[in-house]
Design a protein around this motif. Sequence first.
Motif, mmCIF file in Angstrom:
data_model
loop_
_atom_site.group_PDB
_atom_site.id
_atom_site.type_symbol
_atom_site.label_atom_id
_atom_site.label_comp_id
_atom_site.label_asym_id
_atom_site.label_seq_id
_atom_site.Cartn_x
_atom_site.Cartn_y
_atom_site.Cartn_z
ATOM 1 N N LEU A 36 7.060 -15.705 -0.874
ATOM 2 C CA LEU A 36 7.684 -14.414 -1.174
ATOM 3 C C LEU A 36 6.801 -13.261 -0.728
ATOM 4 O O LEU A 36 7.297 -12.233 -0.255
ATOM 5 C CB LEU A 36 7.986 -14.320 -2.672
ATOM 6 C CG LEU A 36 8.962 -15.363 -3.219
ATOM 7 C CD1 LEU A 36 9.172 -15.172 -4.712
ATOM 8 C CD2 LEU A 36 10.299 -15.305 -2.480
ATOM 9 N N CYS A 37 5.489 -13.407 -0.875
ATOM 10 C CA CYS A 37 4.578 -12.366 -0.398
ATOM 11 C C CYS A 37 4.666 -12.225 1.116
ATOM 12 O O CYS A 37 4.657 -11.106 1.656
ATOM 13 C CB CYS A 37 3.146 -12.682 -0.818
ATOM 14 S SG CYS A 37 2.801 -12.424 -2.569
ATOM 15 N N ALA A 39 7.268 -12.865 2.934
ATOM 16 C CA ALA A 39 8.541 -12.203 3.237
ATOM 17 C C ALA A 39 8.447 -10.701 3.008
ATOM 18 O O ALA A 39 9.134 -9.921 3.680
ATOM 19 C CB ALA A 39 9.650 -12.798 2.369
ATOM 20 N N ALA A 40 7.602 -10.282 2.075
ATOM 21 C CA ALA A 40 7.442 -8.852 1.774
ATOM 22 C C ALA A 40 6.378 -8.197 2.643
ATOM 23 O O ALA A 40 6.163 -6.987 2.547
ATOM 24 C CB ALA A 40 7.074 -8.677 0.303
ATOM 25 N N GLU A 113 14.082 -14.248 -6.962
ATOM 26 C CA GLU A 113 13.308 -14.165 -5.723
ATOM 27 C C GLU A 113 13.581 -12.881 -4.936
ATOM 28 O O GLU A 113 12.649 -12.214 -4.473
ATOM 29 C CB GLU A 113 13.577 -15.398 -4.850
ATOM 30 C CG GLU A 113 12.909 -16.656 -5.364
ATOM 31 C CD GLU A 113 12.938 -17.784 -4.358
ATOM 32 O OE1 GLU A 113 13.552 -17.598 -3.270
ATOM 33 O OE2 GLU A 113 12.352 -18.842 -4.641
ATOM 34 N N VAL A 117 10.728 -10.009 -4.160
ATOM 35 C CA VAL A 117 10.300 -9.619 -2.810
ATOM 36 C C VAL A 117 10.295 -8.102 -2.678
ATOM 37 O O VAL A 117 9.351 -7.502 -2.136
ATOM 38 C CB VAL A 117 11.210 -10.261 -1.742
ATOM 39 C CG1 VAL A 117 10.955 -9.633 -0.370
ATOM 40 C CG2 VAL A 117 10.968 -11.759 -1.667
#
Length: 378
Positions: A36-37, A39-40, A113, A117
């Motif tokens: 998730l990190c 993706a961000a 999720e 994000v």
Amino acid sequence: MAGSLAGEEATAVGGRRGGPLIVTEDVELLDDLLRLCAAAGAEPEVHHGPPGRRGSWERAPMVLVGDDAAARCRGAGRRKGVMLVGRDQDDPDVWRRAVEIGAEYVLRLPDSEGWLVDQIANAAEGVGRPALTVGVMGGRGGSGASTLACALAVSAARSGRRTMLIDADPLGGGIDVLLGGERAEGMRWPDFAQSKGRLGGGALEDSLPALHGLRVLSWGRDDEVVIPPQAMRAVLAAARRLGGVVVVDLPRRVDEGVAEALAQLDLGLLVVPGELRAVAAAKRVASTAGMVLDDLRAVPRGPYASGLDGRWVARATGLPLVGELPWESGLLDSQDDGTPPGGNARGSLARFCAAFWDQAAVAGHTSPVTGPPGGGTA
């Protein structure tokens, strides 16, 4: 300059901050949080318990504590931005653990999720007040809307505002040409046509050509590319998160992508030449745009037909009057010399734009953070 936009001036947001602090020994949960990190666009710091070195717990923009690590974090200092993360949807003790560590949110994956994000990206980018976003449309073809959009952006950048100019008119010839930057290195709309979800604001800014102190997103010189609504949404949302000012050059025809752009504007300006046919055409444009945009205002432009003036044009279109767009002699010659519209700070067009920005402000366009799906506030 008629009218006013009362409020507090848009503020630029500084550079990116560090990523979140992750505290967990759960390998599977850690893999999810690292994904998730990524993706961000954030680089996290990972610990099995509260960091030993001083200040790391307090300095991180947000802290993600795994269910397995809650007991180890009980003695950590209370701070904002702590979130308790796990997968067990039916854990009866989760709220007690959240209170013990001072967590603001309890998140259950995978339900939370998407929300998480966004929060990670916001924290990493240091998001503050969103950019004041102004769109410019022409009441008819050749009205000078692109010229005004360029001049507004150049003027905003000259005043020290963080500025992005976005060309949303695929048939306009490319707004980078007006700025003399058609050969400048950087990404164009075709590179973002498949964008979905969230784009990093800093990454967007860094990828675009830098011209006259601002960043420009324009069209390529190749075949026409259709920009889907989700791509327009992603790009404009990323630009707005940077703060400062975003100026959007819009076509008169409203399709799904343009409607998405209109929905993200704080204010729209409709440039209307002072002639009857142009006023009639502008009324149709205003009617269509007004179905999406709440605040659309008229910018009449001379020379005026007999019996007309700027106030009459505004009344005839049914729009509030911002001010009359001045005529600036030698504008085309200046562009041939490399001076963009509004580039001459002493010119009448630059003075009009400076007066506009002096009055324009953000009255408060941020919305409160809502709770995450699949979780809640502690």
